[in-house]
Design an enzyme around this catalytic site. Structure first.
Site, PDB file in Angstrom:
ATOM      1  N   ALA A  95      36.411 -56.266 -89.687  1.00 18.98           N
ATOM      2  CA  ALA A  95      37.755 -57.687 -89.335  1.00 18.98           C
ATOM      3  C   ALA A  95      37.963 -56.917 -88.084  1.00 18.98           C
ATOM      4  CB  ALA A  95      38.402 -56.740 -90.576  1.00 18.98           C
ATOM      5  N   CYS A  96      38.008 -58.172 -87.255  1.00 18.46           N
ATOM      6  CA  CYS A  96      38.041 -57.652 -85.550  1.00 18.46           C
ATOM      7  C   CYS A  96      40.046 -57.822 -85.568  1.00 18.46           C
ATOM      8  CB  CYS A  96      38.264 -59.247 -84.829  1.00 18.46           C
ATOM      9  SG  CYS A  96      36.204 -59.282 -84.024  1.00 18.46           S
ATOM     10  N   SER A  97      40.256 -56.678 -84.965  1.00 20.41           N
ATOM     11  CA  SER A  97      42.128 -56.705 -85.215  1.00 20.41           C
ATOM     12  C   SER A  97      42.145 -56.632 -83.814  1.00 20.41           C
ATOM     13  CB  SER A  97      42.529 -55.200 -85.777  1.00 20.41           C
ATOM     14  OG  SER A  97      41.841 -54.053 -84.824  1.00 20.41           O
TER      15      SER A  97
ATOM     16  N   LEU B 225      37.176 -53.717 -83.259  1.00 20.19           N
ATOM     17  CA  LEU B 225      36.146 -53.876 -83.813  1.00 20.19           C
ATOM     18  C   LEU B 225      36.058 -52.995 -84.895  1.00 20.19           C
ATOM     19  CD1 LEU B 225      34.951 -56.921 -84.416  1.00 20.19           C
ATOM     20  CD2 LEU B 225      32.911 -55.233 -83.051  1.00 20.19           C
TER      21      LEU B 225
END
Ligand code: PMP
Length: 401
Positions: A324-326, A330
């Site tokens: 989940a890209c935050s 990554l």
């Protein structure tokens, strides 16, 4: 419209029958359900009809359904609403490490407010052990919250025995059924669920609508205060078209569920077996059985999921990866890390989720293009057999998106 789309868990197309049901509530029936004059009547009646349709999906009474702005709000109301109501009785909650963020984040908030939360671990297939939940329940436990199925890795949790264990100790049981509701019949007249989170989009209804089932007699504190709509539990003018759409979508889901499972599961099996049988060093995430019939989550070693995802997208296939890209990193999936999947392996996961418009051609197209993509990416990849990257090393190798 949906050709090649294998990311139903992230967002489902709205069924055209649902769209058709919604349109009049944005045009001729534009009234506010709360008004006293006659233009409000159709809107009010439609919301009540939708309440009955959503209730019927899980065997509930219409009066036990509270409409919300989605599953996130329903999870917040279920978890924080119970905590606020019962805080004088106890301040301990039991949940799991693989819950959706809309359960985990409210729990983290409650911890900052003086509650204690036990996050039960999962095994390598992401199963929560009912015995571990039972052992975690204390005299001051007020709520157990465990999801019915994990949409990412497909695991169907033993929520029946878990709910029984909570009930036996007089503790309320909340379950997020969002990933399961289109695939598994749910009947709250036989299952001891006290609170259930539902989502419209996950039965091909519009996004931004959800519901919380609250068993008759169970009391929760409202989180949103105002005009007193939804029995005082969720103030704000109802999203009438959205709610109408959710009702229609729930009605269709109930009527067509069995047929859809029978149609989609063989497609999923074909994809799963096809990939595992042709791509070396590919492994199924989650269990082979007791998994959602529309979910295949596969780890492909020595490649990055994001590169796979983007290459597949160029071939007209949309999926999710194990990350989940935050903000600036990554992060690998916390669900897979909790299952004991290694950091670098979780990065190489692809999550395929299917639904109402998935066809055999969609599956065959993936089976045709994926081996070539994997071969090409493996040639270029820094990840090779025998290498392991710990968390810091991985970050140092230019994966800072
Ligand atoms: N619970 C689960 C299991 C989900 O998969 C999701 C996201 N689809 C949510 C809750 C939150 O749903 P929403 O973003 O629609 O509020």
């Amino acid at each position: 419209m949906t050709k090649g789309y294998l990311d139903y868990q992230s967002g489902m197309p709205v069924d055209p029958r649902v769209v058709e049901a919604m349109v009049p509530y944005m045009t001729e029936h534009c009234g506010n359900p709360a008004v006293l004059h006659s233009v409000g009547d159709p809107a009010r009646e439609a919301v009540e009809q939708a309440r009955a349709q959503v209730a019927a999906l899980i065997g509930a009474e219409p009066s036990e359904i509270v409409f919300t702005s989605g599953a996130t709000e329903a999870n917040n109301l279920g978890v924080k609403g119970v905590a606020m109501k019962l805080r004088k009785k106890g301040k301990h909650i039991v949940s799991s490490v693989i819950e959706h963020r809309s359960v985990i984040t409210p729990l983290k908030y409650l911890e900052r407010e003086g509650f204690e939360v036990t996050y039960v671990p999962v095994d390598a297939e992401a199963f929560v052990d009912p015995k571990a939940v039972e052992a975690a329940i204390r005299d001051d436990t007020i709520l157990v919250s465990i999801m019915m199925a994990n949409g990412e890795v497909g695991t169907i949790e033993p929520v029946g025995p878990i709910a029984d264990a909570a009930r036996a100790r007089g503790v309320l049981f909340h379950t997020d059924v969002v990933a399961a509701q289109a695939w598994i019949p749910i009947d709250v007249t036989t299952l001891p669920f006290d609170l259930v989170t539902l989502s419209s989009n996950d039965v091909y209804g519009p996004k931004g609508v959800g519901a919380l089932y609250i068993r008759k007699g169970v009391r929760v504190e409202a989180l949103i205060h105002g005009g007193g709509q939804e029995n005082g539990l969720r103030s704000g003018t109802e999203n009438v078209p959205g709610i109408v759409g959710f009702g229609k979508a729930a009605e269709i889901a109930k009527a067509e569920m069995q047929g859809e499972v029978e149609r989609v599961k063989p497609l999923r099996d074909r994809l799963m077996e096809g990939i595992l049988g042709t791509i070396a060093d590919s492994t199924l995430n989650g269990p082979p059985d007791r998994r959602l019939p529309n979910n295949a989550n596969i780890r492909i070693a020595f490649v990055e999921g994001e590169s796979l995802l983007l290459s597949l997208d160029m071939e007209g296939v949309q999926v999710s990866s194990g990350s989940a890209c935050s903000a600036k990193t990554l992060e690998p999936s916390y669900v897979q890390l909790a299952m004991g999947v290694k950091h670098e392996e979780a990065h190489g996961s692809l999550q395929f989720t299917m639904g109402r418009w998935t066809t055999e051609e969609d599956v065959d197209h993936v089976l045709e293009v994926l081996p070539g993509i994997v071969e090409r990416l493996r040639k270029m990849s820094a990840l090779k057999p025998g290498m392991t990257y710990d968390k810091e090393d991985f970050r140092d190798h230019g994966h800072d998106h």
